[in-house]
Enzyme design. Structure first.
Site, PDB file in Angstrom:
ATOM      1  N   LYS A 176      -2.077  -0.039   8.679  1.00 21.34           N
ATOM      2  CA  LYS A 176      -0.795  -0.253   8.028  1.00 21.34           C
ATOM      3  C   LYS A 176       0.320  -0.353   9.072  1.00 21.34           C
ATOM      4  O   LYS A 176       0.297   0.325  10.096  1.00 21.34           O
ATOM      5  CB  LYS A 176      -0.492   0.895   7.054  1.00 21.34           C
ATOM      6  CG  LYS A 176      -1.510   1.034   5.921  1.00 21.34           C
ATOM      7  CD  LYS A 176      -1.498  -0.177   5.002  1.00 21.34           C
ATOM      8  CE  LYS A 176      -2.422   0.021   3.808  1.00 21.34           C
ATOM      9  NZ  LYS A 176      -2.473  -1.155   2.924  1.00 21.34           N
TER      10      LYS A 176
ATOM     11  N   LYS B  19      -9.809  -0.211   6.737  1.00 16.74           N
ATOM     12  CA  LYS B  19     -10.112  -1.631   6.721  1.00 16.74           C
ATOM     13  C   LYS B  19      -9.043  -2.407   7.471  1.00 16.74           C
ATOM     14  O   LYS B  19      -9.317  -3.388   8.151  1.00 16.74           O
ATOM     15  CB  LYS B  19     -10.207  -2.138   5.275  1.00 16.74           C
ATOM     16  CG  LYS B  19     -11.622  -2.276   4.763  1.00 16.74           C
ATOM     17  CD  LYS B  19     -11.675  -3.095   3.496  1.00 16.74           C
ATOM     18  CE  LYS B  19     -13.112  -3.409   3.138  1.00 16.74           C
ATOM     19  NZ  LYS B  19     -13.206  -4.267   1.943  1.00 16.74           N
TER      20      LYS B  19
ATOM     21  N   LYS C 228     -30.160  42.603 -11.935  1.00 15.43           N
ATOM     22  CA  LYS C 228     -29.000  43.185 -12.630  1.00 15.43           C
ATOM     23  C   LYS C 228     -28.470  44.376 -11.822  1.00 15.43           C
ATOM     24  O   LYS C 228     -28.170  45.443 -12.360  1.00 15.43           O
ATOM     25  CB  LYS C 228     -29.348  43.593 -14.052  1.00 15.43           C
ATOM     26  CG  LYS C 228     -29.734  42.418 -14.957  1.00 15.43           C
ATOM     27  CD  LYS C 228     -29.919  42.862 -16.398  1.00 15.43           C
ATOM     28  CE  LYS C 228     -30.273  41.697 -17.300  1.00 15.43           C
ATOM     29  NZ  LYS C 228     -31.619  41.153 -17.041  1.00 15.43           N
TER      30      LYS C 228
ATOM     31  N   ASP D 104     -22.959   3.933   4.590  1.00 18.69           N
ATOM     32  CA  ASP D 104     -22.551   2.738   3.849  1.00 18.69           C
ATOM     33  C   ASP D 104     -23.447   2.602   2.629  1.00 18.69           C
ATOM     34  O   ASP D 104     -24.422   3.351   2.479  1.00 18.69           O
ATOM     35  CB  ASP D 104     -22.627   1.501   4.741  1.00 18.69           C
ATOM     36  CG  ASP D 104     -21.712   0.371   4.263  1.00 18.69           C
ATOM     37  OD1 ASP D 104     -21.004   0.569   3.249  1.00 18.69           O
ATOM     38  OD2 ASP D 104     -21.700  -0.696   4.894  1.00 18.69           O
ATOM     39  N   ASP D 105     -23.137   1.640   1.741  1.00 11.36           N
ATOM     40  CA  ASP D 105     -23.901   1.538   0.504  1.00 11.36           C
ATOM     41  C   ASP D 105     -25.104   0.605   0.610  1.00 11.36           C
ATOM     42  O   ASP D 105     -26.201   0.939   0.199  1.00 11.36           O
ATOM     43  CB  ASP D 105     -22.997   1.129  -0.667  1.00 11.36           C
ATOM     44  CG  ASP D 105     -22.126  -0.066  -0.353  1.00 11.36           C
ATOM     45  OD1 ASP D 105     -22.301  -0.680   0.723  1.00 11.36           O
ATOM     46  OD2 ASP D 105     -21.249  -0.389  -1.182  1.00 11.36           O
ATOM     47  N   ILE D 106     -24.912  -0.595   1.189  1.00 13.71           N
ATOM     48  CA  ILE D 106     -26.005  -1.558   1.214  1.00 13.71           C
ATOM     49  C   ILE D 106     -25.939  -2.391   2.491  1.00 13.71           C
ATOM     50  O   ILE D 106     -24.847  -2.742   2.957  1.00 13.71           O
ATOM     51  CB  ILE D 106     -25.962  -2.464  -0.040  1.00 13.71           C
ATOM     52  CG1 ILE D 106     -27.175  -3.412  -0.074  1.00 13.71           C
ATOM     53  CG2 ILE D 106     -24.649  -3.227  -0.143  1.00 13.71           C
ATOM     54  CD1 ILE D 106     -27.325  -4.144  -1.396  1.00 13.71           C
ATOM     55  N   LEU D 107     -27.080  -2.675   3.069  1.00 12.39           N
ATOM     56  CA  LEU D 107     -27.170  -3.549   4.237  1.00 12.39           C
ATOM     57  C   LEU D 107     -27.616  -4.932   3.784  1.00 12.39           C
ATOM     58  O   LEU D 107     -28.734  -5.093   3.272  1.00 12.39           O
ATOM     59  CB  LEU D 107     -28.183  -3.004   5.247  1.00 12.39           C
ATOM     60  CG  LEU D 107     -27.784  -1.822   6.130  1.00 12.39           C
ATOM     61  CD1 LEU D 107     -28.955  -1.453   7.034  1.00 12.39           C
ATOM     62  CD2 LEU D 107     -26.553  -2.139   6.957  1.00 12.39           C
ATOM     63  N   ILE D 108     -26.755  -5.927   3.947  1.00 13.08           N
ATOM     64  CA  ILE D 108     -27.132  -7.318   3.669  1.00 13.08           C
ATOM     65  C   ILE D 108     -27.136  -8.108   4.971  1.00 13.08           C
ATOM     66  O   ILE D 108     -28.161  -8.608   5.415  1.00 13.08           O
ATOM     67  CB  ILE D 108     -26.198  -7.953   2.628  1.00 13.08           C
ATOM     68  CG1 ILE D 108     -26.317  -7.215   1.294  1.00 13.08           C
ATOM     69  CG2 ILE D 108     -26.558  -9.441   2.427  1.00 13.08           C
ATOM     70  CD1 ILE D 108     -25.438  -7.752   0.192  1.00 13.08           C
TER      71      ILE D 108
ATOM     72  N   SER E 262     -20.195  -5.555   8.007  1.00 14.71           N
ATOM     73  CA  SER E 262     -19.153  -4.581   7.693  1.00 14.71           C
ATOM     74  C   SER E 262     -19.417  -3.241   8.374  1.00 14.71           C
ATOM     75  O   SER E 262     -18.496  -2.599   8.880  1.00 14.71           O
ATOM     76  CB  SER E 262     -19.032  -4.391   6.179  1.00 14.71           C
ATOM     77  OG  SER E 262     -20.236  -3.860   5.641  1.00 14.71           O
TER      78      SER E 262
END
Length: 487
Positions: free
Chosen positions: A391, A388, A104, A413-417, A421
């Site tokens: 334009k 992606k 204080k 990135d979110d997920i590797l499959i 991407s």
């Protein structure tokens, strides 16, 4: 990790809003018990007894609290041995739990040297200040980006009302102080210190919806956190819309009981039950609390269970972006609607990124852009992202954001499959003259994707693996054996 991220992490890990005030108060009745004996003797003897007692309190409470608060005045009252006791007490506290110095402090002339002493030498995570000297007095404490301050804006002391409610209760001075102090720093730098009066607390919460509030609890005896009738109005008045941002003191009398652990655990569970009811009546978001006990430690157990419980993992045949059909689907776009979980995920990514060397963060559109943004804010690193598609109108950029060729980028990135991407995104970044070495994801689907990335000269890092998720859900009885075999 800055103070408020450390605090939020502790709240989530300990599942608690409680803090302990470690106060060597000579007027307490602690040494009248059989715990440490009497307090006769010189100050050195007294501080040794206090060290034993405070160490005992820390050991008994460290599983159930999210912070510790040390009141500077009590330690100063013991003289030089008291300052040594302060340093020893700090070292006894687990490093994952934030420590707040309740100073204080209010002196303008010496604020710079005290800030240096508190944050650089003693290594406190936060400090309380009395701010009537204005921003000039608070600013020396705010220059430390990983530490924070709590502004003392209102007390429950009855005689203070003539000052803090001036000029009239409808427009009190303490609310003006709350309003002004929010212009001094962000909610990640500056919290509020408030007395335990529900009506006053409610007004402060309404005026500062995002600020952390540190509630002082030993000054208003009429409010007993062990009493549901007293607890409910305090939580209703002080909790944020997310059911947090409020630090509650453990009542001092609980620390004098022989059954400290049991008493505090019951108090924590009672508070969480009330929090859940509060959140249930608030449609803006959900509060997740664990409902299963594991025999072995799993660092991301609660995160996995939360992902399942909010519907990020669902079963049934789903076509993936790669064209393959899986008997389950992982949808991570839901996490941005649950702040509690989103904060945990950003923190888990951040733990990995802090071990890497890079100049900027790049998110892969579109799923990982919110996470990349959160990491940019958390780590204070600039962010870019590859489009992606380019334009045909406007600037026609391939990479959005400011950068310099030759800089090193970490890709999120979110997920590797399959890795397709993230490789495409990384190649776009490299085509602009940027370097990409590391790719960090939330979930590794396994199946050799990391090895494929390594063959392309990328080092992959993942917070979770698919097998870890499956094992945790099965052990917690969230999924059947048949569903477990799907993974």
């Amino acid at each position: 990790m800055n103070f408020f991220n450390k605090l939020l992490t502790a709240i989530e890990q300990q599942n608690s809003l409680l803090y302990v005030a470690l106060e060597p108060d000579p007027d307490s009745h602690i040494f009248a018990t059989d715990n440490c004996g009497g307090i006769d003797g010189d100050r050195t003897d007294i501080t040794e007894q206090w060290q034993e007692w405070l160490g005992y309190i820390i050991r008994e409470t460290s599983e159930f609290v999210c912070a510790y608060k040390l009141s500077l005045g009590f330690y100063l009252g013991l003289g030089i041995p008291g300052l040594k006791l302060l340093e020893k007490t700090i070292k006894l506290i687990p490093p994952n739990i934030p420590i707040i110095l309740d100073a204080k402090y209010s002196d303008l002339n010496s604020s710079t040297v005290l800030a240096r002493f508190v944050f650089e030498e003693l290594k406190f995570d936060a400090c309380t200040l009395t701010p009537y000297a204005g921003l000039d007095q608070v600013a020396p404490f705010l220059v430390y980006p990983d530490q924070a301050v709590f502004i003392s804006c209102a007390t429950a002391n009855p005689s203070a009302s003539i000052i803090q409610e001036y000029p009239q209760p409808q427009q009190p001075l303490y609310l003006e102080l709350v309003k002004v102090s929010q212009t001094w720093g962000t909610p990640e730098q500056l919290g509020l210190l408030v007395g335990m009066i529900p009506d006053m607390l409610a007004k402060i919460r309404q005026a500062a919806p995002e600020q952390f509030i540190l509630l002082e609890g030993d000054v208003a005896e009429e409010n007993d956190l062990m009493d549901v009738d007293d607890l409910t109005p305090i939580l209703s008045a002080g909790l944020s819309l997310n059911g947090d941002r409020l630090l509650l003191p453990i009542p001092p009398h609980l620390l004098e009981k022989q059954t400290i652990r049991t008493e505090i655990q019951q108090l924590r569970d009672q508070i969480n039950k009330e929090r859940q009811q509060f959140i249930t009546g608030n449609p803006t978001c959900d509060l997740w609390l664990p409902d299963v006990c594991f025999l072995r430690h799993q660092p991301h157990r609660d995160l996995i269970l939360q992902l399942y419980d909010i519907g990020c993992i669902v079963f049934g045949d789903h076509v993936q972006a790669s064209g393959e059909t899986f008997p389950y689907y992982i949808d991570l776009r839901r996490i941005i609607s649950t702040p509690q979980i989103f904060h945990q995920i950003v923190g888990a990514y951040g733990d990995i990124l802090e071990t890497l060397s890079f100049d900027r963060i790049a998110g892969i559109p579109y799923g990982s852009l919110p996470t990349a943004t959160g990491l940019s804010l958390r780590l204070q690193r600039p962010m870019i992202f590859p489009r992606k598609e380019v334009k045909a109108y406007g600037a026609g950029r391939l990479i959005e954001g400011h950068f310099q060729p030759g800089e090193t980028i970490v890709v999120v990135d979110d997920i590797l499959i399959t890795g397709n991407s993230v490789i495409k995104g990384a190649e776009k970044l490299k085509s602009a003259g940027l370097k990409v070495n590391d790719i960090v994801v939330l979930i590794d689907h396994e199946g050799g994707v990391k090895e494929r990335l390594k063959d392309n000269n990328y080092q992959a890092h993942a917070v979770l693996t698919l097998s870890e998720i499956a094992e945790t859900l099965y052990e917690a009885n969230r999924i059947t054996e048949e569903q477990f075999n799907f993974f």
